[in-house]
Design an enzyme around this catalytic site. Structure first.
Site, PDB file in Angstrom:
ATOM      1  N   GLY A 159      39.642  31.387  45.752  1.00 57.31           N
ATOM      2  CA  GLY A 159      40.803  31.845  46.502  1.00 57.31           C
ATOM      3  C   GLY A 159      40.562  31.997  47.988  1.00 57.31           C
ATOM      4  O   GLY A 159      41.534  32.110  48.754  1.00 57.31           O
TER       5      GLY A 159
ATOM      6  N   HIS B   2      46.119  40.110  45.145  1.00 55.42           N
ATOM      7  CA  HIS B   2      46.026  38.674  45.433  1.00 55.42           C
ATOM      8  C   HIS B   2      45.299  38.388  46.746  1.00 55.42           C
ATOM      9  O   HIS B   2      45.886  37.804  47.656  1.00 55.42           O
ATOM     10  CB  HIS B   2      47.431  38.056  45.510  1.00 55.42           C
TER      11      HIS B   2
ATOM     12  N   GLU C 166      26.734  35.552  37.582  1.00 58.25           N
ATOM     13  CA  GLU C 166      27.879  36.476  37.570  1.00 58.25           C
ATOM     14  C   GLU C 166      27.369  37.912  37.641  1.00 58.25           C
ATOM     15  O   GLU C 166      26.542  38.315  36.833  1.00 58.25           O
ATOM     16  CB  GLU C 166      28.701  36.248  36.303  1.00 58.25           C
TER      17      GLU C 166
ATOM     18  N   GLU D 166      57.968  40.018  40.777  1.00 54.38           N
ATOM     19  CA  GLU D 166      57.837  40.086  39.333  1.00 54.38           C
ATOM     20  C   GLU D 166      58.347  41.435  38.845  1.00 54.38           C
ATOM     21  O   GLU D 166      58.156  42.458  39.500  1.00 54.38           O
ATOM     22  CB  GLU D 166      56.401  39.840  38.885  1.00 54.38           C
TER      23      GLU D 166
ATOM     24  N   ASN E   5      52.116  34.199  42.283  1.00 57.57           N
ATOM     25  CA  ASN E   5      50.815  34.633  41.781  1.00 57.57           C
ATOM     26  C   ASN E   5      49.832  33.454  41.887  1.00 57.57           C
ATOM     27  O   ASN E   5      50.186  32.331  41.541  1.00 57.57           O
ATOM     28  CB  ASN E   5      50.952  35.082  40.331  1.00 57.57           C
TER      29      ASN E   5
ATOM     30  N   TYR F  35      38.193  31.654  38.582  1.00 53.72           N
ATOM     31  CA  TYR F  35      38.907  30.375  38.424  1.00 53.72           C
ATOM     32  C   TYR F  35      38.190  29.208  39.098  1.00 53.72           C
ATOM     33  O   TYR F  35      37.897  28.192  38.467  1.00 53.72           O
ATOM     34  CB  TYR F  35      40.345  30.515  38.934  1.00 53.72           C
ATOM     35  N   GLY F  36      37.923  29.345  40.401  1.00 55.89           N
ATOM     36  CA  GLY F  36      37.281  28.242  41.116  1.00 55.89           C
ATOM     37  C   GLY F  36      35.919  27.921  40.525  1.00 55.89           C
ATOM     38  O   GLY F  36      35.549  26.745  40.355  1.00 55.89           O
TER      39      GLY F  36
ATOM     40  N   PHE G  94      46.644  32.265  40.695  1.00 55.85           N
ATOM     41  CA  PHE G  94      45.505  31.616  40.025  1.00 55.85           C
ATOM     42  C   PHE G  94      45.737  30.171  39.605  1.00 55.85           C
ATOM     43  O   PHE G  94      44.776  29.395  39.534  1.00 55.85           O
ATOM     44  CB  PHE G  94      44.923  32.477  38.890  1.00 55.85           C
TER      45      PHE G  94
HETATM   46  P1  FDA Z   1      37.698  35.784  40.976  1.00 55.02           P
HETATM   47  O1  FDA Z   1      37.860  37.059  41.705  1.00 55.02           O
HETATM   48  O2  FDA Z   1      38.543  35.540  39.775  1.00 55.02           O
HETATM   49  O3  FDA Z   1      36.189  35.641  40.496  1.00 55.02           O
HETATM   50  C1  FDA Z   1      35.094  35.949  41.309  1.00 55.02           C
HETATM   51  C2  FDA Z   1      33.920  36.313  40.417  1.00 55.02           C
HETATM   52  O4  FDA Z   1      32.723  36.319  41.189  1.00 55.02           O
HETATM   53  C3  FDA Z   1      34.026  37.696  39.787  1.00 55.02           C
HETATM   54  O5  FDA Z   1      33.765  37.592  38.410  1.00 55.02           O
HETATM   55  C4  FDA Z   1      32.958  38.504  40.503  1.00 55.02           C
HETATM   56  O6  FDA Z   1      32.360  39.503  39.676  1.00 55.02           O
HETATM   57  C5  FDA Z   1      31.937  37.439  40.856  1.00 55.02           C
HETATM   58  N1  FDA Z   1      31.113  37.746  42.037  1.00 55.02           N
HETATM   59  C6  FDA Z   1      31.531  38.203  43.243  1.00 55.02           C
HETATM   60  N2  FDA Z   1      30.503  38.303  44.101  1.00 55.02           N
HETATM   61  C7  FDA Z   1      29.400  37.894  43.432  1.00 55.02           C
HETATM   62  C8  FDA Z   1      28.022  37.778  43.786  1.00 55.02           C
HETATM   63  N3  FDA Z   1      27.580  38.079  45.010  1.00 55.02           N
HETATM   64  N4  FDA Z   1      27.145  37.354  42.825  1.00 55.02           N
HETATM   65  C9  FDA Z   1      27.582  37.043  41.572  1.00 55.02           C
HETATM   66  N5  FDA Z   1      28.875  37.133  41.203  1.00 55.02           N
HETATM   67  C10 FDA Z   1      29.776  37.541  42.114  1.00 55.02           C
HETATM   68  N6  FDA Z   1      47.020  36.171  39.630  1.00 55.02           N
HETATM   69  C11 FDA Z   1      47.937  35.400  38.985  1.00 55.02           C
HETATM   70  O7  FDA Z   1      48.039  34.203  39.287  1.00 55.02           O
HETATM   71  N7  FDA Z   1      48.741  35.952  38.036  1.00 55.02           N
HETATM   72  C12 FDA Z   1      48.680  37.279  37.701  1.00 55.02           C
HETATM   73  O8  FDA Z   1      49.418  37.735  36.808  1.00 55.02           O
HETATM   74  C13 FDA Z   1      47.745  38.098  38.373  1.00 55.02           C
HETATM   75  N8  FDA Z   1      47.663  39.438  38.132  1.00 55.02           N
HETATM   76  C14 FDA Z   1      46.617  40.171  38.658  1.00 55.02           C
HETATM   77  C15 FDA Z   1      46.414  41.489  38.258  1.00 55.02           C
HETATM   78  C16 FDA Z   1      45.281  42.186  38.698  1.00 55.02           C
HETATM   79  C17 FDA Z   1      45.066  43.615  38.253  1.00 55.02           C
HETATM   80  C18 FDA Z   1      44.353  41.552  39.560  1.00 55.02           C
HETATM   81  C19 FDA Z   1      43.119  42.262  40.043  1.00 55.02           C
HETATM   82  C20 FDA Z   1      44.564  40.253  39.967  1.00 55.02           C
HETATM   83  C21 FDA Z   1      45.689  39.553  39.540  1.00 55.02           C
HETATM   84  N9  FDA Z   1      45.887  38.232  39.905  1.00 55.02           N
HETATM   85  C22 FDA Z   1      46.880  37.493  39.308  1.00 55.02           C
HETATM   86  C23 FDA Z   1      45.014  37.570  40.897  1.00 55.02           C
HETATM   87  C24 FDA Z   1      43.994  36.629  40.285  1.00 55.02           C
HETATM   88  O9  FDA Z   1      43.306  37.273  39.228  1.00 55.02           O
HETATM   89  C25 FDA Z   1      43.018  36.190  41.386  1.00 55.02           C
HETATM   90  O10 FDA Z   1      43.768  35.513  42.378  1.00 55.02           O
HETATM   91  C26 FDA Z   1      41.941  35.254  40.871  1.00 55.02           C
HETATM   92  O11 FDA Z   1      41.163  35.879  39.865  1.00 55.02           O
HETATM   93  C27 FDA Z   1      41.022  34.801  41.996  1.00 55.02           C
HETATM   94  O12 FDA Z   1      40.197  33.772  41.506  1.00 55.02           O
HETATM   95  P2  FDA Z   1      38.849  33.379  42.239  1.00 55.02           P
HETATM   96  O13 FDA Z   1      38.297  32.172  41.569  1.00 55.02           O
HETATM   97  O14 FDA Z   1      39.118  33.303  43.693  1.00 55.02           O
HETATM   98  O15 FDA Z   1      37.846  34.616  42.049  1.00 55.02           O
END
Ligand code: FDA
Length: 504
Positions: free
Chosen positions: A470, A442, A35, A356, A480, A15-16, A482
């Site tokens: 995050g 989360h 990525e 939820e 939640n 997201y970010g 995102f």
């Molecule tokens: P996010 O984790 O999305 O992205 C980080 C990315 O960076 C990943 O693609 C990763 O592969 C990459 N990366 C990491 N290290 C790296 C490196 N060194 N080099 C290159 N790439 C790298 N939230 C919500 O609001 N509603 C919901 O319904 C749900 N449900 C849910 C279910 C499940 C199963 C999970 C796992 C999570 C949720 N969430 C959720 C949480 C939500 O998905 C989560 O909060 C966000 O994806 C976080 O967004 P970020 O931008 O922080 O990082």
């Protein structure tokens, strides 16, 4: 100075990261996204991009020899998991000593695997968590911007009331109501119109075929279909996949030099690259961005980083639990994998909970009501750099989750009492366990806004270095996360582009 130079690099595609890349691209800044996961747009041998939840294969998991599903057991038997070949699959479970964290891997990050629940936090709690952020501006401008760009939509309430696919949610709603608790509809990025057509049988099923944590083949507007598609559409943004950033150092001229490992989907190292940039945006998620900065601080490649890096981590109070219903009150063999309702008891001062109502789409009657409770747990964890393993370890103990379990228990005890029902003890592993307190979805914090960074995500101690994801949110947001991550990134990048990027 070594390597290929690009003006801006964004690490990750969650997201970010996606927000930052879109707005940089629109501002005309050539931007490279790195990525570590794959781009999920090619069908496998079965004709599907993702493997489903009921028959997961190697595409489901990030380099595991066996899948690690959150509901690991049924009647204490491990029925859900499968042996698989290690592969760059879409869902990772990062196992720390006393807490495991689920994260998405691939272009779109968590949006590929999450439930799509798109919840704007209660304003009063947002103000409590991030008091230094102008809430009026957030709720007037950045939350609406995030919701519309993410394409958040609402379920048709008439359809919800009559479809078999949400019987499980209506059953839970009535039981909550028997305990004097109210529920609320939860917006989503899953296209509800598509789901209705799934129910009608006119399109291929995804939410109605138990797809979610290992990817949705249809219906979900994940980031690759919203923010990232728009970012690529600017013509200024490029995405390199299966590229993992390992180290970050600053060069004498102030630019940043990254070492990046490129692998194939089976994990074989193909190349180690050096890439340099002027502006560096970390969007690798709470775990990823924090680990990169901790490593940089502790190995001396960015020695001026603050001691706040690694602090303020929390699992957003996540606790899963399940109840056993009476035989005369089944939850249905048909269950949509996308949640539609939440029990909202956040105003309860003693034990605020937003729970939820989760499906258990097993394809057979289970009489289970499942929940993901979000609670307000003041406990925080800390990441520390483990030099021997070259990774971040999480200092977080199981006891730190006791306040979250207590809050969830207080809510579900009331529901059980009002309905003369009991907990299920068989779903979260081999032991007798009614509350899953050892994993979360989360992860929040690690590079907290206003502590490890300034009030706009600029990393303390360095110029042109930003955290966008995050990890900025200090451990809890009450819903939640995102939508909040997206809106905060919108706010921060607007300021950074105006004040730092446009002027350089
Ligand atoms: P996010 O984790 O999305 O992205 C980080 C990315 O960076 C990943 O693609 C990763 O592969 C990459 N990366 C990491 N290290 C790296 C490196 N060194 N080099 C290159 N790439 C790298 N939230 C919500 O609001 N509603 C919901 O319904 C749900 N449900 C849910 C279910 C499940 C199963 C999970 C796992 C999570 C949720 N969430 C959720 C949480 C939500 O998905 C989560 O909060 C966000 O994806 C976080 O967004 P970020 O931008 O922080 O990082």
């Amino acid at each position: 100075s070594g390597g290929t130079f690009v003006p801006a690099v964004v690490i990750g595609t969650g997201y970010g990261a996606a927000v930052s890349a879109l707005r940089l691209g629109e501002a005309g800044v050539p931007t490279l996204m790195l990525e570590m996961g794959q781009l999920w747009n090619q069908p496998g041998p079965d004709g599907n991009i993702f493997s489903g939840m009921l028959k997961p294969d190697k595409r489901s998991s990030w380099f595991k020899t066996r899948t690690e599903a959150p509901l690991g057991s049924f009647l204490w038997l491990d029925l859900a998991n499968r042996d698989i070949d290690p592969y760059a699959g879409v869902l990772d479970r990062v196992n720390f000593d006393q807490m495991s964290v689920y994260v998405g891997r691939g272009v779109g990050g968590g949006s590929l695997v999450n439930g799509g629940m798109a919840v704007t936090p209660r304003r009063s709690y947002f103000e409590e968590v991030l008091p230094q952020v102008d809430a009026a501006e957030m709720y007037a401008k950045y939350f609406p911007r995030a919701n519309s760009t993410l394409r958040v939509n609402n379920i048709d309430k008439g359809w919800f009331e009559q479809t078999d696919w949400y019987k499980f949610a209506r059953v839970s709603r009535e039981q909550a109501s028997n305990a004097g608790l109210s529920t609320t509809f939860v917006p989503n990025v899953y296209d509800w119109d598509y789901m209705r057509r799934e129910a009608d049988g006119t399109v291929p099923k995804s939410a109605l075929a138990a797809e979610v944590i290992y990817g949705n083949n249809h219906g979900k507007v994940s980031l690759d279909k919203s923010y990232l598609a728009a970012a690529l559409g600017t013509g200024k943004v490029t995405i390199e996949t299966l590229h993992q950033v390992k180290t970050i150092r600053q060069q004498k001229d102030g630019t940043y030099l990254l070492t990046v490992e490129q692998k194939d989907a089976d994990g074989k190292l193909l190349a180690t690259k050096e890439i340099s940039c002027r502006h560096l945006f970390l969007g690798a998620g709470s775990l990823g961005s924090t680990e990169l900065l901790l490593r940089a601080r502790e190995t001396g490649t960015l020695p001026n980083l603050s001691s706040e890096i690694g602090g303020g981590w929390g699992p957003n109070g996540n606790i899963m639990t399940a109840r056993a219903n009476h035989m005369w009150n089944p939850t249905g063999t048909k269950q949509s994998s996308i949640p539609a309702l939440g029990i909202d008891d956040w105003d309860n001062k003693d034990a605020p909970v937003f729970a939820e109502i989760a499906p258990m789409p097993a394809g057979l009657e289970t009489w289970v009501s499942l929940y993901l409770a979000i609670t307000k747990n003041p406990e925080r964890g800390t990441f520390v750099y483990n030099a021997a393993k070259d990774r971040a370890d999480l200092r977080w103990t199981r006891e730190q989750n006791a306040p979250a379990v207590a809050a969830a228990k207080s809510l579900f005890d009331r529901i059980n009492k009002a309905n003369t029902t009991i907990y299920r003890y068989d779903l979260f592993g081999k032991q007798l366990k009614a509350f899953a307190d050892d994993f979360c979805y989360h992860p929040l914090g690690g590079c907290v806004l206003g502590k490890a960074t300034d009030n706009y995500g600029r990393v303390a101690g360095y110029k042109n270095l930003y955290v966008t994801d995050g990890s900025l949110i200090p451990g809890s947001i009450g819903v939640n996360p995102f939508v909040t991550i997206t809106a905060l990134a919108e706010r921060n990048v607007e300021r950074v582009i105006k004040e730092d990027v446009a002027k350089s």
